[in-house]
Every structure is written in structure tokens, then in C-alpha cells.
Design a protein around this motif. Structure first.
Motif, PDB file in Angstrom:
ATOM      1  N   LYS A  42     -36.283 -73.054 -27.982  1.00 54.41           N
ATOM      2  CA  LYS A  42     -37.284 -72.441 -28.862  1.00 54.41           C
ATOM      3  C   LYS A  42     -38.641 -72.547 -28.192  1.00 54.41           C
ATOM      4  O   LYS A  42     -38.962 -73.555 -27.547  1.00 54.41           O
ATOM      5  CB  LYS A  42     -37.293 -73.095 -30.242  1.00 54.41           C
ATOM      6  N   MET A  43     -39.422 -71.476 -28.314  1.00 55.34           N
ATOM      7  CA  MET A  43     -40.708 -71.392 -27.646  1.00 55.34           C
ATOM      8  C   MET A  43     -41.807 -71.096 -28.661  1.00 55.34           C
ATOM      9  O   MET A  43     -41.578 -70.473 -29.692  1.00 55.34           O
ATOM     10  CB  MET A  43     -40.671 -70.283 -26.581  1.00 55.34           C
ATOM     11  N   ARG A  44     -43.022 -71.523 -28.310  1.00 53.29           N
ATOM     12  CA  ARG A  44     -44.155 -71.326 -29.209  1.00 53.29           C
ATOM     13  C   ARG A  44     -44.810 -69.968 -29.037  1.00 53.29           C
ATOM     14  O   ARG A  44     -45.515 -69.498 -29.926  1.00 53.29           O
ATOM     15  CB  ARG A  44     -45.198 -72.431 -28.990  1.00 53.29           C
ATOM     16  N   THR A  45     -44.621 -69.333 -27.890  1.00 55.44           N
ATOM     17  CA  THR A  45     -45.229 -68.023 -27.675  1.00 55.44           C
ATOM     18  C   THR A  45     -44.174 -67.015 -27.228  1.00 55.44           C
ATOM     19  O   THR A  45     -43.145 -67.397 -26.648  1.00 55.44           O
ATOM     20  CB  THR A  45     -46.335 -68.078 -26.603  1.00 55.44           C
ATOM     21  N   ARG A  46     -44.450 -65.765 -27.471  1.00 51.91           N
ATOM     22  CA  ARG A  46     -43.519 -64.700 -27.083  1.00 51.91           C
ATOM     23  C   ARG A  46     -43.397 -64.618 -25.565  1.00 51.91           C
ATOM     24  O   ARG A  46     -42.303 -64.436 -25.030  1.00 51.91           O
ATOM     25  CB  ARG A  46     -44.011 -63.375 -27.658  1.00 51.91           C
ATOM     26  N   LYS A  47     -44.527 -64.754 -24.883  1.00 45.19           N
ATOM     27  CA  LYS A  47     -44.519 -64.693 -23.428  1.00 45.19           C
ATOM     28  C   LYS A  47     -43.600 -65.751 -22.838  1.00 45.19           C
ATOM     29  O   LYS A  47     -42.817 -65.485 -21.917  1.00 45.19           O
ATOM     30  CB  LYS A  47     -45.942 -64.872 -22.894  1.00 45.19           C
ATOM     31  N   LYS A  48     -43.655 -66.967 -23.389  1.00 41.94           N
ATOM     32  CA  LYS A  48     -42.798 -68.045 -22.899  1.00 41.94           C
ATOM     33  C   LYS A  48     -41.334 -67.792 -23.252  1.00 41.94           C
ATOM     34  O   LYS A  48     -40.433 -68.135 -22.480  1.00 41.94           O
ATOM     35  CB  LYS A  48     -43.257 -69.386 -23.473  1.00 41.94           C
ATOM     36  N   ALA A  49     -41.108 -67.195 -24.421  1.00 43.87           N
ATOM     37  CA  ALA A  49     -39.735 -66.887 -24.824  1.00 43.87           C
ATOM     38  C   ALA A  49     -39.107 -65.876 -23.873  1.00 43.87           C
ATOM     39  O   ALA A  49     -37.948 -66.017 -23.463  1.00 43.87           O
ATOM     40  CB  ALA A  49     -39.711 -66.354 -26.258  1.00 43.87           C
ATOM     41  N   ILE A  50     -39.863 -64.848 -23.511  1.00 43.26           N
ATOM     42  CA  ILE A  50     -39.365 -63.832 -22.580  1.00 43.26           C
ATOM     43  C   ILE A  50     -39.053 -64.458 -21.225  1.00 43.26           C
ATOM     44  O   ILE A  50     -37.988 -64.236 -20.643  1.00 43.26           O
ATOM     45  CB  ILE A  50     -40.379 -62.686 -22.427  1.00 43.26           C
ATOM     46  N   ALA A  51     -39.989 -65.277 -20.731  1.00 44.88           N
ATOM     47  CA  ALA A  51     -39.794 -65.916 -19.426  1.00 44.88           C
ATOM     48  C   ALA A  51     -38.585 -66.831 -19.444  1.00 44.88           C
ATOM     49  O   ALA A  51     -37.797 -66.870 -18.481  1.00 44.88           O
ATOM     50  CB  ALA A  51     -41.049 -66.694 -19.040  1.00 44.88           C
ATOM     51  N   ARG A  52     -38.408 -67.574 -20.533  1.00 45.44           N
ATOM     52  CA  ARG A  52     -37.272 -68.502 -20.630  1.00 45.44           C
ATOM     53  C   ARG A  52     -35.946 -67.750 -20.714  1.00 45.44           C
ATOM     54  O   ARG A  52     -34.951 -68.157 -20.091  1.00 45.44           O
ATOM     55  CB  ARG A  52     -37.439 -69.412 -21.855  1.00 45.44           C
ATOM     56  N   MET A  53     -35.928 -66.645 -21.442  1.00 49.94           N
ATOM     57  CA  MET A  53     -34.691 -65.872 -21.536  1.00 49.94           C
ATOM     58  C   MET A  53     -34.304 -65.261 -20.202  1.00 49.94           C
ATOM     59  O   MET A  53     -33.125 -65.219 -19.839  1.00 49.94           O
ATOM     60  CB  MET A  53     -34.825 -64.786 -22.604  1.00 49.94           C
TER      61      MET A  53
END
Length: 287
Positions: A210-221
Motif C-alpha cells: 500500500k502506498m500513500r501517493t498515486r505516483k508511488k503506487a504506479i512505480a511500485r506496481m
């Protein structure tokens, strides 16, 4: 053109957004969406139109799988025409459509002498199903028989990994599809959960980060998907976030320049449960 094997999918496979829907051997049975007094087949309205309805009313739409009689009718017609049938459905946990197809296949094979219907659970949704359809069409054209195609498709499904993220958990929570993501409910605001789906999760949406920002979520995925290398196919799906989908495609293509990428929307049925801003990255490992 080899015409002895036909493919049937449901609309959560998003085949209608691709060129493969034009092939006479490909059939799509559409789910329905209902919002208030309005009802439409998946694909008849855009996700943007549906989201606007939700924003104005504050109420989520409901969705329904194809009626059993409709599935039986198509199976029967093709079987009586001497066609062998390979049906590929959306993940059985996300929809009861697979169970309906299984029931219809059993009835038609009992009623129509010589009927041969194989019903497969894709353990995923959206563009990876369209990708399977494309590869199966190639196998049909190469003269492969139904047994070879079924075996290959089951193996391809086993090698597929699906990563989803949503902008908000509100839609999943209201729709009752939160499942094993319930542990995230304590901090709904600001959390972008990343879930994994596939044969290895038995079709369940399992939280992996789980990520706090959308940008981090995209990068992690992107990172999670890339970890599945070597990869032979990449798929992307989005709900009203096409720019993010384009960015993901560009990054993945840079990392895997020789791997084909297919990108579609998630369709209005899946959008009704995931909400705007949801997106998925899917990869199929090499055998």
C-alpha cells in the motif's frame, strides 16, 4: 481460415475494444449495468458517463452477469453447427459468470450430441483475456486441435500475474468486494492498495503493498510486474486514467522492448466495483 473452433468470452475480457472482436470465430456475451432506472450492456456507455451518474446521485450501480438462457442459446447454436467451443471467463471471484458458463456447458453437452465445450477460468480480468483470445486465434489458424489449445491456455493462465490498484477503497467497500483487503479499511483515506490476482491467489484479490501517493503506487506496481521476468506479454487496463496507462506502457516498453503490450479500459462493469482512477498491470511469464 480454420473455422472448427470458436472462442467465447464475457465483456470483462474487453475483447470488444480490440480488433479480435471482428473475427467471426470470436463471440462476446456482455454483462449488464443498472443505475437507478437506467440499464445498459457493458460497453454501451463509457466509464466517464457512468462515473458522472455516480457523482450526481451518490449511489453505485449494480451489475449482472449474462443470463443462463443467453449462454445456453449461443452454446447450442455453435454446437449444432459443429463448432468446438473454448470459453474464457473473468475470474470466478470477481463475477459469477464463470459458474453460469459451466452450468450452460453441462446442459448443452447433455442435450446436443457431440457438443465439445471447454470453459476456463482466467483468474484475471480485462486485457489479459483479450490477449489470450489473440493467441488462441493464432493457434487455431496454425491448425492446433482443441486439446492442444486448452492445455496451452491453462498453462498461460497459470503464468499470468495481475496487479491492481484503486484510487479509493470506497467502491470496493460499498460493493461488498473488499474480501481479504478488509485489513486496509482502518486507513481508507490516502491509501492506494496494490493487490495481486491469479491462479496463485485462487482468484482472490490479495493485498501485497500500500502506498500513500498515486505516483508511488504506479512505480511500485511496475516494479512488482517487472520482477516476474522473463516476460512474454504485458497488458494494461485503466478506468479514466489514460495518461497513467500511457506512462506505464512507456516505462514497461523501455524495460522490455521486445515484449508486446496490449492496453484497454476496464469496462463499465469492473469500473463500477473499482472506481475511477483504478488501473492494472498484468504480465505473462515465459514458459
Amino acid at each position: 481460415m480454420h473455422d472448427n473452433i470458436h472462442i467465447i468470452t464475457d465483456s470483462l475480457g474487453c475483447v470488444s475494444e480490440t480488433e479480435y472482436i471482428k473475427d467471426p470465430r470470436v463471440h462476446e456475451l456482455r454483462l449488464t449495468v443498472r443505475h437507478g432506472d437506467l440499464e445498459w450492456y457493458d460497453g454501451e456507455k463509457t466509464t466517464a458517463e457512468m462515473v458522472e451518474m455516480i457523482n450526481q446521485s451518490g449511489k453505485l450501480p449494480t451489475t449482472s452477469q449474462p443470463p443462463l438462457g443467453e449462454v445456453i442459446e449461443l452454446f447450442t447454436k455453435l454446437a449444432k453447427d459443429g463448432k468446438k467451443i473454448l470459453a474464457i471467463n473473468v475470474d470466478h471471484v470477481l463475477s459469477g459468470t464463470h459458474a453460469t458458463f459451466v452450468m450452460a456447458a453441462k446442459q448443452v453437452m447433455d442435450d446436443v450430441p457431440g457438443a465439445d465445450i471447454r470453459v476456463l477460468d482466467s483468474f484475471t480480468a480485462s486485457s489479459p483475456i483479450a490477449g489470450l483470445v489473440a493467441d488462441v486465434l493464432t493457434m487455431i489458424d496454425d491448425g492446433k486441435d482443441i486439446d492442444e489449445i486448452e492445455k496451452w491456455t491453462l498453462d498461460a493462465i497459470r503464468r499470468t500475474y495481475s496487479f491492481f490498484s484503486v484510487e479509493t477503497l470506497e467502491y470496493l467497500q460499498k460493493g461488498g468486494r473488499i474480501g481479504k483487503m478488509a485489513g486496509l479499511l482502518g486507513s481508507i483515506l490516502g491509501i492506494r492498495p496494490i493487490t495481486n490476482l491469479g491462479v496463485h491467489t485462487e482468484g482472490q484479490l490479495i493485498p501485497v503493498d500500500k502506498m500513500r501517493t498515486r505516483k508511488k503506487a504506479i512505480a511500485r506496481m511496475i516494479e512488482l510486474a517487472a520482477e516476474k521476468a522473463p516476460i512474454e506479454r504485458i497488458y494494461i487496463a485503466n478506468c479514466e486514467c489514460e495518461e497513467d496507462a500511457k506512462h506505464i506502457a512507456e516505462v514497461m516498453q523501455t524495460q522490455f522492448p521486445d515484449v508486446p503490450i496490449l492496453s484497454t479500459s476496464v469496462g463499465t462493469v469492473l469500473a463500477a466495483h473499482l472506481g475511477p482512477g483504478a488501473f492494472g498491470i498484468f504480465v505473462r511469464q515465459k514458459a
